[in-house]
Design a protein around this motif. Structure first.
Motif, short mmCIF file in Angstrom:
data_model
loop_
_atom_site.label_atom_id
_atom_site.label_comp_id
_atom_site.label_asym_id
_atom_site.label_seq_id
_atom_site.Cartn_x
_atom_site.Cartn_y
_atom_site.Cartn_z
N ILE A 61 -4.66 15.20 6.69
CA ILE A 61 -5.06 14.75 8.05
C ILE A 61 -5.60 13.48 7.82
O ILE A 61 -5.23 12.53 8.83
CB ILE A 61 -6.13 15.78 8.98
N GLY A 62 -6.44 13.08 7.16
CA GLY A 62 -7.03 11.85 6.81
C GLY A 62 -5.93 10.90 6.43
O GLY A 62 -6.05 9.72 7.13
N ASP A 63 -4.97 11.02 5.67
CA ASP A 63 -3.87 10.34 5.19
C ASP A 63 -2.99 9.73 6.78
O ASP A 63 -2.78 8.81 6.87
CB ASP A 63 -3.04 10.90 4.36
N LEU A 64 -2.90 11.06 7.46
CA LEU A 64 -1.92 10.79 8.54
C LEU A 64 -2.66 9.93 9.51
O LEU A 64 -2.12 8.93 10.28
CB LEU A 64 -1.65 11.93 9.43
N ILE A 65 -4.04 10.02 9.62
CA ILE A 65 -4.86 9.06 10.61
C ILE A 65 -4.62 7.32 9.92
O ILE A 65 -4.45 6.62 10.80
CB ILE A 65 -6.29 9.51 10.46
N ILE A 81 -0.40 -7.23 8.90
CA ILE A 81 -1.48 -6.46 8.92
C ILE A 81 -1.47 -5.45 7.62
O ILE A 81 -0.39 -5.54 7.09
CB ILE A 81 -0.98 -5.34 9.96
N GLY A 82 -2.59 -5.30 7.12
CA GLY A 82 -2.67 -4.58 5.72
C GLY A 82 -3.89 -3.79 5.76
O GLY A 82 -4.99 -3.85 6.41
N ARG A 83 -3.89 -2.72 4.79
CA ARG A 83 -4.85 -1.96 4.37
C ARG A 83 -5.63 -2.63 3.32
O ARG A 83 -5.11 -3.02 2.05
CB ARG A 83 -4.34 -0.71 3.93
N TYR A 84 -6.98 -2.84 3.61
CA TYR A 84 -7.71 -3.91 2.60
C TYR A 84 -8.38 -2.90 1.59
O TYR A 84 -8.67 -3.30 0.43
CB TYR A 84 -9.06 -4.56 3.37
N GLY A 85 -8.66 -1.68 1.92
CA GLY A 85 -9.14 -0.48 0.83
C GLY A 85 -9.67 0.46 1.75
O GLY A 85 -10.65 0.27 2.83
N ILE A 122 -2.25 6.23 8.45
CA ILE A 122 -0.95 5.62 8.62
C ILE A 122 -0.65 5.46 10.16
O ILE A 122 -0.26 4.20 10.43
CB ILE A 122 0.19 6.85 8.19
N GLU A 123 -1.40 6.21 11.00
CA GLU A 123 -1.25 6.16 12.27
C GLU A 123 -2.12 4.67 12.95
O GLU A 123 -1.93 4.04 13.86
CB GLU A 123 -1.92 7.26 13.22
N VAL A 124 -3.37 4.33 12.07
CA VAL A 124 -4.04 3.25 12.31
C VAL A 124 -3.25 2.07 12.23
O VAL A 124 -3.24 1.16 13.24
CB VAL A 124 -5.30 3.13 11.67
N ILE A 125 -2.30 1.95 11.08
CA ILE A 125 -1.52 0.75 10.95
C ILE A 125 -0.68 0.65 11.97
O ILE A 125 -0.39 -0.47 12.47
CB ILE A 125 -0.86 0.95 9.56
N ASP A 127 0.56 -1.35 0.03
CA ASP A 127 -0.10 0.07 0.04
C ASP A 127 0.88 1.12 -0.15
O ASP A 127 1.59 1.38 0.94
CB ASP A 127 -0.81 -0.16 1.33
N SER A 128 0.83 2.05 -0.86
CA SER A 128 1.68 3.18 -1.19
C SER A 128 1.51 4.29 0.00
O SER A 128 2.33 5.00 0.24
CB SER A 128 1.31 3.84 -2.53
N LEU A 129 0.49 4.36 0.72
CA LEU A 129 0.35 5.19 1.77
C LEU A 129 0.81 4.69 2.98
O LEU A 129 1.59 5.45 3.75
CB LEU A 129 -1.32 5.74 1.70
N THR A 130 0.42 3.97 3.30
CA THR A 130 0.86 3.34 4.75
C THR A 130 2.03 2.34 4.74
O THR A 130 2.83 2.33 5.95
CB THR A 130 -0.44 2.63 5.25
#
Length: 546
Positions: A428-432, A450-454, A434-437, A377-380
């Motif tokens: 801020i949404g992107d930072l949230i 752990i992964g971001r499903y979408g 990233i912080e969740v991961i 995932d390119s963001l997290t």
């Protein structure tokens, strides 16, 4: 009298020694010439095979890139941005791939270069066949091209096909080599005689060696026939009173592509015949002047030849003694030429091996980078949806035959994320996200995935976890979120000010669970769906509580 007998005896010994030395010189020189000739011939063929192997690596690499892009399309069927971004990364990374396109029903659905029109190759009926290579084609703007195409199929239904357009002139650098030992040219062609790439020049129009007025057009039918029957080999021919040798080697995984190298034959036969004549004349002279000139013959011929023979037998590359080095005759020049050619041949072979190793490593590194882009995932920086599914499939495959083995899936939805994204902005949404991961990683074991499903959905894979421990793990995560005040302190730190979050808009986590135990007949899709449905049940419960 005794002096006369001793002189005569010495004379006879000298004659025998001279004859023996001449014979030894003849055999050593002949062996050296044969070794040099064999070394040259094997070197030319080995060089041709090495270049063919390098092109085979390039074709395999392009096929791997097509298959990665195919998986991206299948895993993200509606997300064209992800598909096109992957295509453009490929064409940027590999300069010989000028375009990639995805075609369905004679219509370009996706392309890394929208200005490039369809070729006839784009309209081929594959009938679910595998990789297809077509060309060459001549394009007014992009030059000489070939295409590699791969059908995209889901559940025996053809969705379309992927095509990579390869600039054949850009592959020219893989044919250029040091111009030594009579080398005339190196080309890439197919068994029909069409020239795909050349070491000598850029190809600006469709060319066939049958139309050449050159070395390659000589006896073309004979050596093209050999190429159709053998994977590699050699062919001897004469052009403008000069002997040439043509070597060829097939490029694997292609429809009859071959690397062809031509070299001018060194005049070994003439040298061999001249040397035999020299030996014969030497024998005649020795026996004609034996009585009166034995000493002279010994001093002028035998001793230098013995010195030369001794020097040549010491090393593979002959070290010429000082006595012989002072002379400037044919034998001295022969050994010097022999030394120079052996040194050059070894240096050229070592340089070629080094180049092949470097280019192979570069291609592998590029493939690793592309694989990482396709699975992360390119963001997290966590695993993406495709990789999460792949990891779950791998775990199930490894544990399915082991009694009591299991893997649990937690499906997590970030509650109220839209409010934060709309109110405080996408950054801020992107930072949230990233912080969740990072937050989830702190709550589970290092061996868990752990992964971001979408979007704002996440998945945790818990190998070996049992059904009874899942409520405790979920409670641990929820308690930790409460301890961190639902990321409110972090939000204020990012914004540089205090914020007032309305009631019911706190960031929360709805967590659903499912489990696979050895012996179950559930597939990956069913397991994830169960966790997803359980998550929605938990979300509804949470709404009622609030």
């Amino acid at each position: 009298m005794f002096t006369s007998i001793r002189s005569r005896h010495n004379f006879i010994i000298n004659v025998y020694v001279l004859v023996l030395v001449v014979i030894i010189l003849f055999l050593v020189t002949l062996a050296g010439l044969e070794f040099l000739s064999d070394f040259q011939r094997e070197h030319q063929l080995n060089t041709t095979i090495a270049y063919a192997n390098e092109f085979s690596i390039i074709i395999s690499e392009i096929e791997s890139l097509l298959r990665i892009e195919k998986n991206i399309i299948l895993d993200n069927p509606t997300d064209y941005r992800i598909q096109v971004d992957a295509m453009r990364r490929i064409t940027t990374e590999f300069d010989f791939i000028i375009n990639m396109s995805f075609v369905r029903s004679d219509k370009v659905i996706l392309s890394s270069n929208n200005d490039m029109p369809l070729f006839d190759a784009d309209l081929v009926d594959y009938s679910f066949s595998d990789l297809l290579i077509t060309g060459p084609y001549l394009h007014d703007e992009y030059g000489l091209l070939t295409t590699l195409s791969l059908p995209v199929v889901r559940d025996e239904t053809e969705l379309g096909y992927l095509t990579a357009y390869v600039d054949l002139n850009a592959l020219r650098e893989y044919l250029i080599m040091p111009q030594t030992f009579g080398l005339t040219s190196a080309i890439l062609l197919n068994t029909e005689g069409w020239v795909l790439s050349s070491s000598d020049y850029l190809i600006e129009e469709l060319e066939n060696v049958r139309e050449y007025d050159s070395i390659l057009s000589t006896e073309i039918d004979e050596w093209l026939h050999l190429m159709k029957t053998d994977d590699f080999g050699a062919y001897m021919f004469e052009y403008e009173d000069v002997d040439y040798k043509l070597t060829y080697a097939q490029v694997d995984n292609t429809p009859g592509w071959f690397v062809v190298i031509t070299m001018e034959e060194e005049d070994y036969e003439e040298l061999y015949e001249d040397f035999k004549m020299l030996i014969f004349i030497l024998f005649i002279l020795i026996f004609a002047v034996t009585v009166g000139l034995s000493r002279l013959v010994v001093n002028l011929i035998v001793k230098p030849i013995i010195d030369l023979t001794n020097a040549s037998e010491k090393k593979e590359i002959a070290l010429i003694s000082k006595t012989v080095e002072k002379r400037n005759d044919e034998v001295t020049r022969l050994f010097k030429t022999y030394n120079e050619m052996i040194s050059d041949l070894k240096a050229q072979s070592e340089d070629l091996e080094r180049q092949v190793e470097e280019r192979t490593k570069d291609l592998k590194d590029a493939n690793d980078r592309l694989y990482n882009l396709a699975t992360t995932d390119s963001l997290t920086g966590s695993m993406n949806r495709m990789q999460i599914v792949s990891e779950l499939e791998s775990i199930i495959f490894n544990i399915k035959d082991y009694k009591n083995a299991s893997v649990a899936v937690l499906f997590i939805d970030l509650n109220n994320f839209k409010y934060y994204n709309d109110t405080f902005g996408h950054d801020i949404g992107d930072l949230i996200l990233i912080e969740v991961i990072q937050f989830l990683r702190r709550q589970v074991r290092a061996s868990d995935f752990i992964g971001r499903y979408g979007g704002d959905e996440f998945i945790i894979l818990l190998p070996s976890a049992k059904h009874g421990v899942l409520p405790r793990i979920i409670k641990t995560i929820q308690d930790a979120l409460e301890t961190e005040k639902h990321f409110k302190p972090l939000l204020e730190e990012w914004l540089g000010r205090e914020v007032d979050i309305p009631t019911g808009k706190k960031l929360g986590l709805s967590i659903g669970k499912s489990i696979y135990e050895a012996g179950d007949i559930k597939d990956v899709e069913t397991i994830i769906k169960e966790a997803d449905e359980d998550m929605y049940i938990e979300k509804e419960k949470s709404k009622k509580r609030s």
